[in-house]
Design an enzyme around this catalytic site. Structure first.
Site, PDB file in Angstrom:
ATOM      1  N   CYS A  84      -7.311  10.996  21.715  1.00 42.23           N
ATOM      2  CA  CYS A  84      -8.343   9.964  21.824  1.00 42.23           C
ATOM      3  C   CYS A  84      -8.428   9.055  20.603  1.00 42.23           C
ATOM      4  O   CYS A  84      -9.081   8.018  20.652  1.00 42.23           O
ATOM      5  CB  CYS A  84      -9.702  10.603  22.106  1.00 42.23           C
ATOM      6  SG  CYS A  84     -10.292  11.685  20.789  1.00 42.23           S
TER       7      CYS A  84
ATOM      8  N   HIS B  82     -25.221  10.399  12.048  1.00 47.89           N
ATOM      9  CA  HIS B  82     -24.480  10.331  13.313  1.00 47.89           C
ATOM     10  C   HIS B  82     -23.047  10.750  13.037  1.00 47.89           C
ATOM     11  O   HIS B  82     -22.403  10.255  12.111  1.00 47.89           O
ATOM     12  CB  HIS B  82     -24.512   8.900  13.848  1.00 47.89           C
ATOM     13  CG  HIS B  82     -23.590   8.665  14.995  1.00 47.89           C
ATOM     14  ND1 HIS B  82     -23.874   9.112  16.274  1.00 47.89           N
ATOM     15  CD2 HIS B  82     -22.393   8.046  15.061  1.00 47.89           C
ATOM     16  CE1 HIS B  82     -22.876   8.753  17.074  1.00 47.89           C
ATOM     17  NE2 HIS B  82     -21.967   8.114  16.367  1.00 47.89           N
TER      18      HIS B  82
ATOM     19  N   HIS C 198     -19.694  12.245  19.362  1.00 46.76           N
ATOM     20  CA  HIS C 198     -20.171  12.731  20.654  1.00 46.76           C
ATOM     21  C   HIS C 198     -19.419  14.001  21.042  1.00 46.76           C
ATOM     22  O   HIS C 198     -18.323  14.250  20.539  1.00 46.76           O
ATOM     23  CB  HIS C 198     -19.985  11.664  21.734  1.00 46.76           C
ATOM     24  CG  HIS C 198     -20.840  10.460  21.504  1.00 46.76           C
ATOM     25  ND1 HIS C 198     -20.437   9.417  20.700  1.00 46.76           N
ATOM     26  CD2 HIS C 198     -22.083  10.148  21.959  1.00 46.76           C
ATOM     27  CE1 HIS C 198     -21.405   8.511  20.672  1.00 46.76           C
ATOM     28  NE2 HIS C 198     -22.413   8.925  21.430  1.00 46.76           N
TER      29      HIS C 198
ATOM     30  N   ASP D 286     -14.620  18.398  28.020  1.00 45.27           N
ATOM     31  CA  ASP D 286     -13.217  18.349  28.442  1.00 45.27           C
ATOM     32  C   ASP D 286     -12.263  18.870  27.365  1.00 45.27           C
ATOM     33  O   ASP D 286     -11.122  18.449  27.277  1.00 45.27           O
ATOM     34  CB  ASP D 286     -12.826  16.923  28.842  1.00 45.27           C
ATOM     35  CG  ASP D 286     -12.984  15.913  27.709  1.00 45.27           C
ATOM     36  OD1 ASP D 286     -13.360  16.306  26.579  1.00 45.27           O
ATOM     37  OD2 ASP D 286     -12.727  14.720  27.943  1.00 45.27           O
TER      38      ASP D 286
ATOM     39  N   ARG E 264     -15.146  19.229  23.474  1.00 41.12           N
ATOM     40  CA  ARG E 264     -14.422  18.335  22.567  1.00 41.12           C
ATOM     41  C   ARG E 264     -15.451  17.580  21.741  1.00 41.12           C
ATOM     42  O   ARG E 264     -16.106  16.669  22.222  1.00 41.12           O
ATOM     43  CB  ARG E 264     -13.553  17.346  23.343  1.00 41.12           C
ATOM     44  CG  ARG E 264     -12.926  16.270  22.462  1.00 41.12           C
ATOM     45  CD  ARG E 264     -11.950  15.391  23.219  1.00 41.12           C
ATOM     46  NE  ARG E 264     -12.513  14.753  24.393  1.00 41.12           N
ATOM     47  CZ  ARG E 264     -12.931  13.479  24.445  1.00 41.12           C
ATOM     48  NH1 ARG E 264     -12.844  12.696  23.388  1.00 41.12           N
ATOM     49  NH2 ARG E 264     -13.427  12.983  25.579  1.00 41.12           N
TER      50      ARG E 264
ATOM     51  N   CYS F 154     -15.885  14.956  19.465  1.00 40.68           N
ATOM     52  CA  CYS F 154     -15.142  13.753  19.106  1.00 40.68           C
ATOM     53  C   CYS F 154     -15.921  13.095  17.962  1.00 40.68           C
ATOM     54  O   CYS F 154     -16.971  12.499  18.180  1.00 40.68           O
ATOM     55  CB  CYS F 154     -15.053  12.852  20.334  1.00 40.68           C
ATOM     56  SG  CYS F 154     -14.057  11.398  20.116  1.00 40.68           S
TER      57      CYS F 154
END
Length: 133
Positions: free
Chosen positions: A65, A102, A105, A109, A117, A119
């Site tokens: 990704c 932050h 996310h 999956d 995951r 990410c």
């Protein structure tokens, strides 16, 4: 774990403009541009805001990704999840539970054993390598 609280001025003084935009304003770095998306060295990924150890390299995997991806945090109590309905999507945001930065996310999956995951934006992290002895 005690919460880290700083004024906006203190965060701006501590973080680079890009770190501030992502960690404090919930931004996102472009895929395949972050400093850690393809790092394979052994070590610990810490929060850019407070230094809390969040993810270990042995939970990192190549999700394809363009962002560092992990199947679990070092300690689930160190991250917090919140519903994110920005940009016309429904996602689960991941934040540092110590300083509220932050991080990115989490998606359902990922690989076993968790199927998750995480990410995470590279700019939200500081990598601490483990030296081989």
């Amino acid at each position: 774990m005690e919460k880290v609280r700083k004024t906006d001025e203190e965060w701006r003084a501590q973080l680079t403009p890009q770190e501030y935009a992502v960690a404090r304003q919930k931004g996102t770095e472009r895929a395949f541009t972050g400093r850690y998306w393809d790092t394979t060295q052994l070590g610990i990924y810490r929060c850019v805001g407070c230094g809390t150890p969040l993810f270990a390299s042995d939970t990192k995997f190549d999700a394809g990704c363009g962002w560092p991806s992990y199947f679990e945090p070092i300690d689930p109590a160190r991250v917090r999840e919140e519903r994110d309905i920005s940009h016309g999507m429904v996602r689960t945001e991941v934040l540092c539970n110590i300083c509220d930065s932050h991080l990115g996310h989490v998606f359902p999956d990922g690989p076993e054993p968790t199927g998750l995951r995480y990410c995470i934006n590279s700019v939200s992290l500081k990598f601490e390598p483990i030296e081989n002895e």
